[in-house]
Design a protein around this motif. Structure first.
Motif, PDB file in Angstrom:
ATOM      1  N   MET A  87       0.828  -1.203   0.000  1.00  0.00           N
ATOM      2  CA  MET A  87       0.000   0.000   0.000  1.00  0.00           C
ATOM      3  C   MET A  87       0.864   1.255   0.000  1.00  0.00           C
ATOM      4  O   MET A  87       0.557   2.243  -0.684  1.00  0.00           O
ATOM      5  CB  MET A  87      -0.911  -0.017   1.233  1.00  0.00           C
ATOM      6  CG  MET A  87      -1.898   1.145   1.269  1.00  0.00           C
ATOM      7  SD  MET A  87      -3.085   1.045  -0.088  1.00  0.00           S
ATOM      8  CE  MET A  87      -4.052   2.538   0.254  1.00  0.00           C
ATOM      9  N   SER A 116       0.870   4.127  -2.906  1.00  0.00           N
ATOM     10  CA  SER A 116       0.663   5.532  -2.536  1.00  0.00           C
ATOM     11  C   SER A 116       1.817   6.395  -3.028  1.00  0.00           C
ATOM     12  O   SER A 116       1.618   7.517  -3.499  1.00  0.00           O
ATOM     13  CB  SER A 116       0.497   5.675  -1.029  1.00  0.00           C
ATOM     14  OG  SER A 116      -0.636   4.968  -0.571  1.00  0.00           O
ATOM     15  N   ALA A 155       1.518   7.286  -6.668  1.00  0.00           N
ATOM     16  CA  ALA A 155       0.260   7.913  -7.093  1.00  0.00           C
ATOM     17  C   ALA A 155       0.484   9.165  -7.936  1.00  0.00           C
ATOM     18  O   ALA A 155      -0.312   9.488  -8.818  1.00  0.00           O
ATOM     19  CB  ALA A 155      -0.592   8.259  -5.871  1.00  0.00           C
ATOM     20  N   MET A 175       6.434  10.223   3.577  1.00  0.00           N
ATOM     21  CA  MET A 175       5.070   9.972   4.042  1.00  0.00           C
ATOM     22  C   MET A 175       5.035   9.483   5.477  1.00  0.00           C
ATOM     23  O   MET A 175       4.155   9.865   6.247  1.00  0.00           O
ATOM     24  CB  MET A 175       4.389   8.922   3.144  1.00  0.00           C
ATOM     25  CG  MET A 175       4.031   9.398   1.748  1.00  0.00           C
ATOM     26  SD  MET A 175       3.002   8.190   0.868  1.00  0.00           S
ATOM     27  CE  MET A 175       4.110   6.806   0.692  1.00  0.00           C
ATOM     28  N   ARG A 229      -3.979   1.864 -10.230  1.00  0.00           N
ATOM     29  CA  ARG A 229      -4.698   3.076  -9.790  1.00  0.00           C
ATOM     30  C   ARG A 229      -6.084   2.716  -9.257  1.00  0.00           C
ATOM     31  O   ARG A 229      -6.548   3.278  -8.259  1.00  0.00           O
ATOM     32  CB  ARG A 229      -4.815   4.075 -10.937  1.00  0.00           C
ATOM     33  CG  ARG A 229      -3.502   4.710 -11.310  1.00  0.00           C
ATOM     34  CD  ARG A 229      -3.663   5.902 -12.252  1.00  0.00           C
ATOM     35  NE  ARG A 229      -2.371   6.497 -12.516  1.00  0.00           N
ATOM     36  CZ  ARG A 229      -1.742   7.342 -11.706  1.00  0.00           C
ATOM     37  NH1 ARG A 229      -2.326   7.698 -10.569  1.00  0.00           N
ATOM     38  NH2 ARG A 229      -0.571   7.831 -12.021  1.00  0.00           N
ATOM     39  N   LEU A 274      -5.642   1.253  -5.777  1.00  0.00           N
ATOM     40  CA  LEU A 274      -5.361   2.294  -4.791  1.00  0.00           C
ATOM     41  C   LEU A 274      -6.630   3.052  -4.432  1.00  0.00           C
ATOM     42  O   LEU A 274      -6.889   3.319  -3.251  1.00  0.00           O
ATOM     43  CB  LEU A 274      -4.298   3.247  -5.339  1.00  0.00           C
ATOM     44  CG  LEU A 274      -3.891   4.403  -4.419  1.00  0.00           C
ATOM     45  CD1 LEU A 274      -3.335   3.882  -3.104  1.00  0.00           C
ATOM     46  CD2 LEU A 274      -2.874   5.296  -5.122  1.00  0.00           C
ATOM     47  N   LEU A 318      -8.386   3.314  -0.692  1.00  0.00           N
ATOM     48  CA  LEU A 318      -8.677   4.588  -0.038  1.00  0.00           C
ATOM     49  C   LEU A 318     -10.173   4.736   0.237  1.00  0.00           C
ATOM     50  O   LEU A 318     -10.575   5.250   1.282  1.00  0.00           O
ATOM     51  CB  LEU A 318      -8.167   5.746  -0.896  1.00  0.00           C
ATOM     52  CG  LEU A 318      -6.639   5.799  -1.067  1.00  0.00           C
ATOM     53  CD1 LEU A 318      -6.249   6.925  -2.011  1.00  0.00           C
ATOM     54  CD2 LEU A 318      -5.947   5.964   0.286  1.00  0.00           C
ATOM     55  N   GLU A 376      -1.014  10.720   3.652  1.00  0.00           N
ATOM     56  CA  GLU A 376      -0.774   9.283   3.559  1.00  0.00           C
ATOM     57  C   GLU A 376      -0.575   8.676   4.942  1.00  0.00           C
ATOM     58  O   GLU A 376      -1.097   7.600   5.246  1.00  0.00           O
ATOM     59  CB  GLU A 376       0.448   9.016   2.678  1.00  0.00           C
ATOM     60  CG  GLU A 376       0.256   9.335   1.199  1.00  0.00           C
ATOM     61  CD  GLU A 376       0.376  10.824   0.910  1.00  0.00           C
ATOM     62  OE1 GLU A 376       0.052  11.212  -0.215  1.00  0.00           O
ATOM     63  OE2 GLU A 376       0.775  11.607   1.802  1.00  0.00           O
ATOM     64  N   GLU A 410      -3.035   5.736   6.704  1.00  0.00           N
ATOM     65  CA  GLU A 410      -2.529   4.457   7.217  1.00  0.00           C
ATOM     66  C   GLU A 410      -2.771   4.340   8.724  1.00  0.00           C
ATOM     67  O   GLU A 410      -3.124   3.265   9.228  1.00  0.00           O
ATOM     68  CB  GLU A 410      -1.036   4.360   6.904  1.00  0.00           C
ATOM     69  CG  GLU A 410      -0.468   2.953   7.044  1.00  0.00           C
ATOM     70  CD  GLU A 410      -0.057   2.655   8.488  1.00  0.00           C
ATOM     71  OE1 GLU A 410       0.232   3.606   9.240  1.00  0.00           O
ATOM     72  OE2 GLU A 410      -0.038   1.461   8.854  1.00  0.00           O
TER      73      GLU A 410
END
Length: 353
Positions: free
Chosen positions: A8, A12, A15, A31, A73, A76, A80, A316, A320
């Motif tokens: 993950m 991210s 992205a 991040m 994408r 992801l 999210l 980010e 998480e």
């Protein structure tokens, strides 16, 4: 599809566009505050390639850029969105009404535990004059009225007009109990007119706790007692595999949210400096093992979003952090200090005639 944490983080990091392997880890460090180990990064990249969620662009060796595929994408976005759904179900997003917040907090097992320690330390006697500073909705007034009996007096004090009104409605059904709307920094009470002062989580919010403690000394009779329960938000600990966002959440709370966040540890010293004699300091751990219960007190999502806006966490990191709190075993704790202090003077406080 559920990705693990390392995968993950890679998704991210990619992205915003293609990156080579070293740059992926640099983005992850920005991040989260920490880099993935070499094996964790290479393993995550290999598994994401196998799932066709990332692909290499032309290049040589480890400098070959990596980018998200369309499937990556989409994955992801799903992750999210799933996080947002979970957070929306678990966490409060709107600041609760102050009265509702106080009433539900006073009803928790965690509050009852340290409030009983506070009441025991107060050691209120029949016939005494008792003050409840920052009485809020008046939750403690019935217990104080029972301790003072009809021979004594109980006065709840709160600056907030809505709180004072709610407490006054409750006090109307109690013997010799009233509520005064006033500022504890400057009370319309005679010197030496009170036997006991109780206060719970008030000093953390005051503009000048030292002035309030001096006022407590003024209104107490010689030998009179102040018992204050105050959290030390610097002790807030929330379990998380990565200590960086946990520390950032606590730091934001202490630096931006609470006016006097360390008042719990400071209170014995401040009381002594105000001319009171500290008789006891009892630390009471307040433990949360269920995320919903903790959120109703700590405002986990609301304060995480504020921490992001203030620059304490990246978006980010916040995502998480909240995902783990929502899905994993939960533990959080903070220490409340119950401090007993007395106004020096001859003898002890007895019954009021």
């Amino acid at each position: 599809m559920r990705t693990n944490d390392a995968q993950m983080l890679v998704l991210s990091a990619l992205a915003d566009g293609p990156l080579h392997g070293y740059a992926v880890n640099t983005a992850i460090e920005r991040m989260t505050g920490a880099r993935l180990g070499r094996g964790s990064l290479s393993g995550a990249l290999a598994r994401l390639r196998d799932k066709q969620l990332i692909e290499n662009l032309p290049g040589e060796g480890r400098r070959r850029p990596v980018r998200l595929t369309d499937a990556g994408r989409s994955a992801l976005r799903r992750e999210l969105n799933a996080l947002a759904d979970v957070a929306g179900q678990l966490f409060e997003t709107v600041v609760p009404d102050r009265i509702a917040y106080q009433e539900r907090l006073n009803g928790t097992d965690q509050a009852r535990a340290y409030q009983q320690v506070l009441l025991d330390a107060l050691d209120a006697r029949p016939g005494q004059h008792l003050l409840d500073w920052g009485c809020g909705t008046g939750a403690a007034l019935p217990a104080l009225a029972r301790a003072a009996t009809a021979r004594g007096r109980v006065l709840g004090i709160d600056r907030d007009p809505r709180m004072a009104l709610r407490a006054a409605d409750l006090a109307a059904g109690l013997p010799n109990t009233a509520v005064l709307r006033a500022d504890v920094h400057r009370l319309p009470l005679a010197p030496g007119s009170a036997d006991r002062i109780r206060t719970d989580r008030l000093l953390q919010h005051l503009a000048d706790p030292v002035a309030a403690l001096a006022e407590a000394r003024r209104v107490l009779r010689p030998g009179g007692r102040l018992v204050a329960a105050e959290p030390d938000w610097g002790t807030l600990a929330v379990d998380h595999p990565d200590p960086v966002p946990a520390r950032a959440f606590t730091r934001h709370l202490t630096e931006r949210i609470v006016r006097n966040p360390l008042i719990g540890r400071q209170l014995p010293r401040l009381a002594e400096e105000s001319g009171l004699a500290v008789r006891a300091v009892v630390p009471v751990p307040v433990l949360f093992r269920e995320v919903r219960a903790a959120d109703r007190v700590l405002g986990l999502q609301r304060n995480t979003e504020r921490a992001v806006a203030a620059g304490y966490l990246t978006r980010e990191q916040a995502g998480e952090w909240l995902e783990h709190l929502a899905r994993g075993p939960f533990l959080a704790a903070v220490t409340v200090f119950v401090v007993t202090a007395e106004k020096p003077g001859p003898g002890t406080v007895g019954e009021v005639g």
